[in-house]
Design an enzyme around this catalytic site. Structure first.
Site, mmCIF file in Angstrom:
data_model
loop_
_atom_site.group_PDB
_atom_site.id
_atom_site.type_symbol
_atom_site.label_atom_id
_atom_site.label_comp_id
_atom_site.label_asym_id
_atom_site.label_seq_id
_atom_site.Cartn_x
_atom_site.Cartn_y
_atom_site.Cartn_z
ATOM 1 N N SER A 293 0.831 -1.192 0.000
ATOM 2 C CA SER A 293 0.000 0.000 0.000
ATOM 3 C C SER A 293 0.875 1.256 0.000
ATOM 4 O O SER A 293 1.742 1.409 -0.857
ATOM 5 C CB SER A 293 -0.956 -0.055 1.198
ATOM 6 O OG SER A 293 -2.011 0.854 1.063
ATOM 7 N N ASP B 125 -5.611 -4.093 -2.070
ATOM 8 C CA ASP B 125 -4.732 -3.650 -0.995
ATOM 9 C C ASP B 125 -3.829 -4.755 -0.426
ATOM 10 O O ASP B 125 -4.304 -5.726 0.158
ATOM 11 C CB ASP B 125 -5.618 -3.080 0.113
ATOM 12 C CG ASP B 125 -4.839 -2.425 1.230
ATOM 13 O OD1 ASP B 125 -3.607 -2.355 1.153
ATOM 14 O OD2 ASP B 125 -5.480 -1.978 2.196
#
Length: 292
Positions: free
Chosen positions: A38, A159
């Site tokens: 991320s 993610d």
């Protein structure tokens, strides 16, 4: 002995990591290996391309751009963050990313993502073409409920901090024996269960693996954190993390708060650099005292 940087995500809290890496860059402090998820992956690429100040410009100076974080975009495109702005316009035109510099860097680089259908962590390793790099870092930064999955190599990816939020075990499997871990939460933080799946059953049916990863995230995060802290206690790892998040949220547009956290990361790294250099250069990790 193989040194490595492990970079946590955390949305806009990643400005702390940006400050840390800026100081590392100024001090020519590089490790053999870097893994990020991320926001950690986003910060890593400008560090590896040796572009001083770029992370600050992208994360703080551009945060007031109308498309950077936009409720209007979310209502129209189901994307709270302007993903085309962040992963196309900025790196390719507005704040050009040095793809050649990134490719020439000698460090190993790994990006962690999550497979939406299986829930497993999927990692991508350098070398990566410009298109591949943007795709996998975008996937790693695509938050559930706030972004769309990225279709890449026959998978739907999101993610990276869902399946493997603190990828210390990935780093150790890849041979890292001297990890330096940059976290974006204070030392007292432990993740709590978030009942997202129970309030979003349609999402759970559409992306069953992602739903499982969300359910398991608390356990995986807290177990990984315990492992990291045990390594630090044994003198086998260095942890760099903020003492004060200045009430910063994962989605934050207050530039003063963001700048304060960036400066904190920079100053923490400044204090850490001599110890980190000794840690990397030492023939063993066990002779070093735990840093304060």
């Amino acid at each position: 002995m193989k040194s490595g940087l492990i970079l946590e995500g955390g949305g806009m809290r990643g400005v702390y990591t940006a400050g840390v890496l800026q100081k590392f860059l100024e001090e020519d402090l590089f490790t053999d290996y870097v893994v990020g998820v991320s926001a950690g992956a986003c910060n890593a690429v400008s560090y590896l391309s040796r572009q001083s100040g770029r992370n600050r410009e992208v994360m703080i100076d551009y945060v007031k751009h109308p498309d950077y974080i936009s409720v209007k975009n979310f209502l129209k495109k189901r994307e709270l963050f302007g993903m085309n702005l962040i992963f196309d316009e900025i790196p390719n035109r507005l704040v050009p990313f040095d793809y050649n510099g990134f490719g020439a860097a000698g460090e190993e680089f790994v990006v962690g993502t999550t497979d939406c259908m299986t829930g497993e962590a999927v990692y991508f390793h350098k070398p990566l073409s410009p298109e591949e790099l943007l795709a996998v870092v975008r996937a790693s930064s695509s938050l559930p409920f706030m972004s769309k999955p990225v279709e890449y190599q026959g998978r739907l990816l999101m993610d990276g901090s869902l399946a493997d939020p603190l990828p210390i075990r990935r780093a150790m499997l890849d041979g890292v024996t001297k990890p330096i871990i940059v976290l974006t939460r204070e030392s007292s933080y432990r993740k709590r269960q978030t009942p997202l799946v129970r309030i979003a059953p349609t999402f759970a049916r559409q992306y069953p693996g992602l739903a499982r990863a969300l359910e398991e995230r608390q356990r995986v995060y807290n177990e990984s954190l315990a492992h990291i802290e045990a390594l630090e206690q044994q003198g086998r790892a260095i942890i760099v993390r903020p003492r004060n998040l200045h009430r910063l949220r994962g989605i934050e547009r207050d530039q003063e708060r963001l700048a304060a956290l960036y400066v904190q990361g920079y100053r923490d790294a400044e204090l850490m650099v001599p110890h980190a250099k000794q840690f990397i250069a030492s023939p063993t990790t066990l002779t070093l005292e735990r840093s304060s």
